[in-house]
Design a protein around this motif. Sequence first.
Motif, PDB file in Angstrom:
ATOM      1  N   ILE A  37       0.837  -1.200   0.000  1.00 45.92           N
ATOM      2  CA  ILE A  37       0.000   0.000   0.000  1.00 45.92           C
ATOM      3  C   ILE A  37       0.872   1.250   0.000  1.00 45.92           C
ATOM      4  CG2 ILE A  37      -1.632   1.333   1.387  1.00 45.92           C
ATOM      5  CD1 ILE A  37      -2.964  -1.263   2.177  1.00 45.92           C
ATOM      6  N   TYR A  40       1.954   1.839  -3.467  1.00 48.04           N
ATOM      7  CA  TYR A  40       0.818   2.349  -4.239  1.00 48.04           C
ATOM      8  C   TYR A  40       0.632   3.850  -3.983  1.00 48.04           C
ATOM      9  CZ  TYR A  40      -4.023   3.049  -5.757  1.00 48.04           C
ATOM     10  OH  TYR A  40      -5.153   3.526  -6.361  1.00 48.04           O
ATOM     11  N   ASP A  43       3.419   5.876  -5.504  1.00 49.42           N
ATOM     12  CA  ASP A  43       3.248   5.969  -6.953  1.00 49.42           C
ATOM     13  C   ASP A  43       2.207   7.023  -7.308  1.00 49.42           C
ATOM     14  OD1 ASP A  43       3.817   4.434  -9.665  1.00 49.42           O
ATOM     15  OD2 ASP A  43       1.655   4.765  -9.582  1.00 49.42           O
ATOM     16  N   GLU A  44       1.101   7.055  -6.558  1.00 49.00           N
ATOM     17  CA  GLU A  44       0.042   8.028  -6.835  1.00 49.00           C
ATOM     18  C   GLU A  44       0.509   9.446  -6.521  1.00 49.00           C
ATOM     19  OE1 GLU A  44      -3.326   7.677  -7.958  1.00 49.00           O
ATOM     20  OE2 GLU A  44      -2.533   5.781  -8.668  1.00 49.00           O
ATOM     21  N   ASN A 187       3.581   6.326 -14.646  1.00 47.17           N
ATOM     22  CA  ASN A 187       2.867   7.070 -13.610  1.00 47.17           C
ATOM     23  C   ASN A 187       2.873   8.566 -13.927  1.00 47.17           C
ATOM     24  OD1 ASN A 187       5.605   7.382 -13.062  1.00 47.17           O
ATOM     25  ND2 ASN A 187       5.270   7.621 -10.866  1.00 47.17           N
ATOM     26  N   TYR A 288      -6.928   3.385   1.059  1.00 46.34           N
ATOM     27  CA  TYR A 288      -5.896   2.356   1.140  1.00 46.34           C
ATOM     28  C   TYR A 288      -4.913   2.634   2.269  1.00 46.34           C
ATOM     29  CZ  TYR A 288      -7.658   0.870  -3.416  1.00 46.34           C
ATOM     30  OH  TYR A 288      -8.454   0.442  -4.441  1.00 46.34           O
ATOM     31  N   ASN A 362       0.206  -5.442  -8.950  1.00 46.04           N
ATOM     32  CA  ASN A 362       0.286  -4.558 -10.115  1.00 46.04           C
ATOM     33  C   ASN A 362      -0.829  -4.841 -11.106  1.00 46.04           C
ATOM     34  OD1 ASN A 362       2.465  -2.936  -9.450  1.00 46.04           O
ATOM     35  ND2 ASN A 362       3.970  -4.345 -10.300  1.00 46.04           N
ATOM     36  N   ALA A 365      -4.100  -3.515  -9.490  1.00 48.58           N
ATOM     37  CA  ALA A 365      -4.081  -2.061  -9.349  1.00 48.58           C
ATOM     38  C   ALA A 365      -3.756  -1.343 -10.652  1.00 48.58           C
ATOM     39  CB  ALA A 365      -3.073  -1.657  -8.280  1.00 48.58           C
ATOM     40  N   LYS A 367      -0.805  -1.064 -12.195  1.00 47.99           N
ATOM     41  CA  LYS A 367       0.397  -0.285 -11.935  1.00 47.99           C
ATOM     42  C   LYS A 367       1.616  -1.003 -12.513  1.00 47.99           C
ATOM     43  CE  LYS A 367      -1.168   3.066  -9.170  1.00 47.99           C
ATOM     44  NZ  LYS A 367      -0.982   4.499  -9.454  1.00 47.99           N
ATOM     45  N   MET A 369       4.643  -0.997 -10.527  1.00 51.58           N
ATOM     46  CA  MET A 369       5.491  -0.729  -9.372  1.00 51.58           C
ATOM     47  C   MET A 369       6.513  -1.844  -9.180  1.00 51.58           C
ATOM     48  SD  MET A 369       2.586   0.601  -6.682  1.00 51.58           S
ATOM     49  CE  MET A 369       1.810  -1.010  -6.642  1.00 51.58           C
TER      50      MET A 369
END
Length: 801
Positions: A37, A40, A43-44, A187, A288, A362, A365, A367, A369
């Motif tokens: 998390i 995540y 990354d966001e 991203n 999250y 990944n 989600a 992603k 990552m």
Amino acid sequence: MIKSYLTIAWRNLVKNKGYAIINIGGLATGMAIAILIGLYIFDELSWNKNFKNYARIARVLVNNENSSGWYQQWGTATPLAAEIRAAYGGDFDQVLLSSQGMTAVLSTGDTKISQDGYYFEPGVADMLSFEMVRGSRDGLRNPESIMLSESAAKSLFGSDDALNKSVRIDGQTELMVTGVYKDIPANADFNDMRFVLPWQLAVQKNFNNNNGNQWDHNGFITWVQITGKTDMATVTHRIKDVMLKRVDAEFAQHKPQLYLHPMSRWRLYSEFESPQHAGGRIRFIWLYGSIGCFVLLLACINFMNLATARSEKRAKEVGIRKSVGSARKQLISQFFSESLLVTLLAFCFSLVLSQIAIPLFNSVAEKQMHIPWDNAMFWLSGLTFVVFTGLCAGSYPALYLSSFQPAKVLKGGSGSSRSGALPRKVLVVLQFSVSITLIIGVIVVFRQIEFGKSRSLGYNQDGLIYTWTPTREIHDHYDVLRHELLGSGVVTSMAESVNTPTNVGFHIGGYDWTGTGIGDGGFGTAWVSPDFGKTMGWDFIAGRDFSYEFASDSNAIILNESAVKFMHLENPVGQTIKSTIFDKTTTYTVIGVIRDMLQESPFEPVGKTIYMFDKGMWSKNGGTLVNLRINPGMNTREALIEIERAWKKYDPSSPFQYTFVDADYARKFSEEERIAKLAFVFAAMAIGISCLGILGLASYMAEQRTREIGIRKVLGATVTNLWALLSKDFVVLVLVSCAIAIPVAWYFMNGWLQNYSYRTDLSWYIFVAAAIGSLIITLLTVSYQAIKAAMANPVRSLRSE
């Protein structure tokens, strides 16, 4: 001293392998979830930060008002960029105009690829800080140029140098590659931009429909980069009335105001609740992040519970240490050392679990990552994480165990009072309250998804596909292609449209149905050919469909129910509506009314939509769609092969790419389904960690009550009686947890559902099901140890006592 602490800690772990596995396994699982998390969230939060000018880039939006309230316009008029440059140039380093994102077929020789890109004014390479592989950032100043991403260049030219090579766009225009830039990271916005075309080329091709001086055509995007001497709020205030000073009196009634939406807020704050306040994906960060903290908390609670529950095993050790002179702070250091050792081992295992789980994470989600093994900050954060978690998890055991009185424990007491079990019960209640809340949340999210999927679409998706036409070849040969496909029996109907069946796309104002000359905006507007309704499976309430047989249908329109309701038209068929589109006023006649067709969000009301007869105005440069309904009596694969064969006959230069409408519609649920899947995994992990703790406590309880169980068996107690005796305490704790979790879950999930206009209800049986499920899971967890203890030979247990 520290070596002694660690040696004793290691011996205790080896001696009590079962409890060590439960402790380390629970903590490792909680930590692994927290790590995933954390990656995540990082990354966001780092979205778009690869752009050097990240803090100074913005997109220009337009806020308007109408009789229904305010609405936001994401497109802007063509002359806006020049107006801002001329009047407020001192506030900006860059003001650039671009097209909406588009898809084009790039070809060279026999190689053809379909890629996404933009028309952009020169300066985009500097604004977005392109990392050039070949060529320079000035490549777009030549109107016959194209800039390619590194991956697109490789797909077209392989290992050859793409610079100065020729590329054909949509089989029509020959361009020269003047630059190759590194692919934009995943991203970041523009991560799908594989080519950039010069804006001047769009002007030459009349791509902008000669709207260079029209302030009422808002089909393009204006991007800005402010100077370092000012800020977004100040510049927004200065430019907000630029459009109001330029538009005509009718448009001015909507009070258009410009607003700079900073790049730093594109990702997380893209859903505007009012002109000044926005939300969006930021709620997932909080969601999250909260789940990660709670799951880690559950793992720490397990550690504390199991450590304090086994206090009697350590009581004599504490008593002897204190008797020979150990200070309380030394004992606290001992127990903190054990906690940190367990946490360190758990962290090591959590890294292994994270590495194993990250590909699946990944995938769910969406992603790309990875664990940054070579990043010093990651390891520093990990060390801080271990120390913080170790201190939190070990705080209560260290303070609790070190408080035992030596005289009492050496005389045979436990050193703890009857109230010593109370903190453990509180922690178990907290564990299951969090777990039950997560279970209820998962159920509600899945119900909301199913609620959206169960809505009536207003058309039939079975066998329905659409395909994009990058050139005008298919449009020019549309009639003969249609005749051929219908004649072969491969398709039952076929029609052109500007937008897909799952997206209206254009929202246009300026419609006047009152005869007062005052229009109102916000109508979804779709241009379609005759047979579109037949292909979709429209359900007519009144009137008829478009037809080639009526010449007057070129100025005919069809309304949906929502449009009729908004206009307050009692007998809409035959009424006239005026519209000013592209600086041209036209009078249209309503020939039909259809039931609402769900083309946009399945969780929002169907928008008011007007369907217009497509006269081919959108097809002159390609870019329209063909919708086909495959004959249900044919094999789908064979039908697609036959459609492609006919397609290639009339447009051999373009790839035949199709999309099933049902699959396209299913993507509208992707965000909610992603939340549901991740929440389900996290809830399952939370329950699993809680059950590990319950298993350890049940094992300890059975061990502590061995003599009592033996006596009860000798006196005639059955296995069922003993099972009920050992299980009832945990059942009571779970019931208390339910009493706490249910109102908390109702509050939060009711708030979450308010984000949707169309939403499921919070039925009582959701909460009952969650409570019963928790009880069943608890009983299954406890039952193994309870039945094992109940079936033990009482003679052996009493002899050992």
